[in-house]
Write a protein that holds these residues in place. Structure first.
Motif, PDB file in Angstrom:
ATOM      1  N   TYR A 121       0.827  -1.199   0.000  1.00  0.00           N
ATOM      2  CA  TYR A 121       0.000   0.000   0.000  1.00  0.00           C
ATOM      3  C   TYR A 121       0.868   1.257   0.000  1.00  0.00           C
ATOM      4  O   TYR A 121       1.905   1.294   0.648  1.00  0.00           O
ATOM      5  CB  TYR A 121      -0.849   0.063   1.276  1.00  0.00           C
ATOM      6  CG  TYR A 121      -1.935  -0.958   1.383  1.00  0.00           C
ATOM      7  CD1 TYR A 121      -1.678  -2.239   1.843  1.00  0.00           C
ATOM      8  CD2 TYR A 121      -3.249  -0.632   1.050  1.00  0.00           C
ATOM      9  CE1 TYR A 121      -2.688  -3.167   1.964  1.00  0.00           C
ATOM     10  CE2 TYR A 121      -4.270  -1.547   1.172  1.00  0.00           C
ATOM     11  CZ  TYR A 121      -3.982  -2.821   1.623  1.00  0.00           C
ATOM     12  OH  TYR A 121      -4.982  -3.739   1.739  1.00  0.00           O
ATOM     13  N   TYR A 158       0.255   5.341   1.043  1.00  0.00           N
ATOM     14  CA  TYR A 158      -0.609   6.334   1.648  1.00  0.00           C
ATOM     15  C   TYR A 158       0.120   7.671   1.657  1.00  0.00           C
ATOM     16  O   TYR A 158       1.351   7.739   1.617  1.00  0.00           O
ATOM     17  CB  TYR A 158      -0.944   5.974   3.107  1.00  0.00           C
ATOM     18  CG  TYR A 158      -1.807   4.751   3.265  1.00  0.00           C
ATOM     19  CD1 TYR A 158      -1.236   3.482   3.347  1.00  0.00           C
ATOM     20  CD2 TYR A 158      -3.194   4.847   3.348  1.00  0.00           C
ATOM     21  CE1 TYR A 158      -2.013   2.353   3.498  1.00  0.00           C
ATOM     22  CE2 TYR A 158      -3.992   3.717   3.509  1.00  0.00           C
ATOM     23  CZ  TYR A 158      -3.400   2.481   3.575  1.00  0.00           C
ATOM     24  OH  TYR A 158      -4.174   1.364   3.717  1.00  0.00           O
ATOM     25  N   GLN A 194       0.099  11.307   3.993  1.00  0.00           N
ATOM     26  CA  GLN A 194      -0.392  11.863   5.248  1.00  0.00           C
ATOM     27  C   GLN A 194       0.077  13.295   5.407  1.00  0.00           C
ATOM     28  O   GLN A 194       1.281  13.563   5.403  1.00  0.00           O
ATOM     29  CB  GLN A 194       0.075  11.014   6.438  1.00  0.00           C
ATOM     30  CG  GLN A 194      -0.534  11.434   7.768  1.00  0.00           C
ATOM     31  CD  GLN A 194      -0.134  10.520   8.904  1.00  0.00           C
ATOM     32  OE1 GLN A 194       0.925   9.905   8.888  1.00  0.00           O
ATOM     33  NE2 GLN A 194      -1.000  10.409   9.909  1.00  0.00           N
ATOM     34  N   PRO A 249      -3.783   8.852   7.476  1.00  0.00           N
ATOM     35  CA  PRO A 249      -3.216   8.410   6.194  1.00  0.00           C
ATOM     36  C   PRO A 249      -4.298   8.336   5.125  1.00  0.00           C
ATOM     37  O   PRO A 249      -5.350   7.740   5.347  1.00  0.00           O
ATOM     38  CB  PRO A 249      -2.656   7.024   6.525  1.00  0.00           C
ATOM     39  CG  PRO A 249      -2.463   7.021   8.003  1.00  0.00           C
ATOM     40  CD  PRO A 249      -3.552   7.875   8.541  1.00  0.00           C
ATOM     41  N   GLU A 250      -4.007   8.927   3.983  1.00  0.00           N
ATOM     42  CA  GLU A 250      -4.941   8.942   2.860  1.00  0.00           C
ATOM     43  C   GLU A 250      -4.518   7.888   1.846  1.00  0.00           C
ATOM     44  O   GLU A 250      -3.395   7.906   1.352  1.00  0.00           O
ATOM     45  CB  GLU A 250      -4.921  10.339   2.224  1.00  0.00           C
ATOM     46  CG  GLU A 250      -5.753  10.475   0.979  1.00  0.00           C
ATOM     47  CD  GLU A 250      -5.477  11.777   0.241  1.00  0.00           C
ATOM     48  OE1 GLU A 250      -6.231  12.096  -0.692  1.00  0.00           O
ATOM     49  OE2 GLU A 250      -4.511  12.475   0.593  1.00  0.00           O
ATOM     50  N   PHE A 251      -5.414   6.979   1.551  1.00  0.00           N
ATOM     51  CA  PHE A 251      -5.112   5.892   0.630  1.00  0.00           C
ATOM     52  C   PHE A 251      -4.789   6.419  -0.766  1.00  0.00           C
ATOM     53  O   PHE A 251      -5.503   7.268  -1.305  1.00  0.00           O
ATOM     54  CB  PHE A 251      -6.304   4.942   0.551  1.00  0.00           C
ATOM     55  CG  PHE A 251      -6.191   3.899  -0.520  1.00  0.00           C
ATOM     56  CD1 PHE A 251      -6.843   4.055  -1.743  1.00  0.00           C
ATOM     57  CD2 PHE A 251      -5.436   2.758  -0.313  1.00  0.00           C
ATOM     58  CE1 PHE A 251      -6.752   3.081  -2.729  1.00  0.00           C
ATOM     59  CE2 PHE A 251      -5.333   1.784  -1.293  1.00  0.00           C
ATOM     60  CZ  PHE A 251      -5.990   1.954  -2.508  1.00  0.00           C
ATOM     61  N   VAL A 304       3.950  13.455   4.142  1.00  0.00           N
ATOM     62  CA  VAL A 304       4.695  12.223   4.400  1.00  0.00           C
ATOM     63  C   VAL A 304       4.031  11.106   3.601  1.00  0.00           C
ATOM     64  O   VAL A 304       2.822  10.906   3.690  1.00  0.00           O
ATOM     65  CB  VAL A 304       4.702  11.881   5.906  1.00  0.00           C
ATOM     66  CG1 VAL A 304       5.371  10.524   6.135  1.00  0.00           C
ATOM     67  CG2 VAL A 304       5.416  12.968   6.697  1.00  0.00           C
ATOM     68  N   LEU A 329       3.660   7.243   3.059  1.00  0.00           N
ATOM     69  CA  LEU A 329       3.833   6.012   3.821  1.00  0.00           C
ATOM     70  C   LEU A 329       3.595   4.801   2.946  1.00  0.00           C
ATOM     71  O   LEU A 329       2.685   4.785   2.120  1.00  0.00           O
ATOM     72  CB  LEU A 329       2.842   5.978   4.990  1.00  0.00           C
ATOM     73  CG  LEU A 329       2.992   7.062   6.057  1.00  0.00           C
ATOM     74  CD1 LEU A 329       1.754   7.109   6.940  1.00  0.00           C
ATOM     75  CD2 LEU A 329       4.224   6.822   6.905  1.00  0.00           C
TER      76      LEU A 329
END
Lengths: 108, 120
Positions: free
Chosen positions: B33, B35, B37, B43-45, B89, B91
């Protein structure tokens, strides 16, 4: 877009008290997970509860899930200063989607 | 490796430049995944890979964002013509995740420490 919404956005309590955080979501799920994040970097998995479970325990953590209300809660008992962090719920179906988080501060 | 590794840890770039962010997942993890942020947000997909293919890229904000995972292991997130609003950021996470999250085993996601991207 975010699936879950945490409540409260921020929580400040004294060491030794219990901390309760809530999460609401919108769509059906296979499971719901809680994560912890320190200092805005990597997240650490805390606990997972499946859609057919209502309550789960892990150490000082207790998670509940009410699928009829599409909500979950995370309880941290006997809080410690080291529990200070941001806590996120994440719903899992086709993908893992996070809420906005609760910033928890434990005052010594 | 022992965990998910992301490089670089910090990246400062000028507006309009191209950047690549790398993620080395835990060996054997099929799901990966990405993400994004922003400060004070969750965290935004962005995108999710199952093996080599993008199973869901619905979170990529526009066509300036692209990600690949050619051999089903390392993934690269590519951002073209960077804008100041891309600062965040980024992730990466990996898991053994079974399809549709059915089953208990291997469903937790392991996160890297993120790449802090700053567009100036």
């Amino acid at each position: 877009s975010q699936q879950g919404e945490e409540d409260p956005q921020a929580l400040s309590i004294q060491e030794g008290e219990n901390a309760t955080m809530n999460c609401s979501y919108k769509t059906s799920i296979n499971n719901l997970q809680w994560y912890r994040q320190n200092s805005g970097r990597g997240l650490v998995h805390l606990i997972l509860i499946r859609s057919n479970e209502r309550e789960k325990h892990s150490g000082r953590l207790r998670v509940t899930l009410d699928t009829s209300k599409k909500s979950s809660s995370l309880l941290i008992t006997a809080s410690r200063a080291a529990d200070t962090a941001s806590y996120f719920c994440a719903t899992a179906r086709q993908k893992l989607v996070f809420g906005q988080g609760t910033r928890l501060t434990i005052n010594p | 490796g022992a965990g998910v590794s992301q490089t670089p840890s910090n990246k400062v770039t000028e507006k309009g430049k191209y950047v690549e962010l790398r993620c080395d997942p835990i060996s054997g993890h099929t799901a990966l995944y990405w993400y994004r942020q922003s400060l004070g947000q969750g965290p935004e997909f962005l995108i999710y890979f199952q093996g080599t293919g993008a199973a869901d890229d619905s979170g990529l904000p526009n066509d300036r964002f692209f990600a690949v995972r050619p051999e089903g292991s390392v993934s690269t997130l590519k951002i073209q013509r960077t804008e100041r609003g891309d600062s965040a950021v980024y992730l990466c996470a990996s898991s053994l995740k079974p399809r549709n999250w059915v089953g208990e085993n291997g469903t937790e996601a392991f996160f890297g420490q993120g790449t802090r991207l700053t567009v100036v």
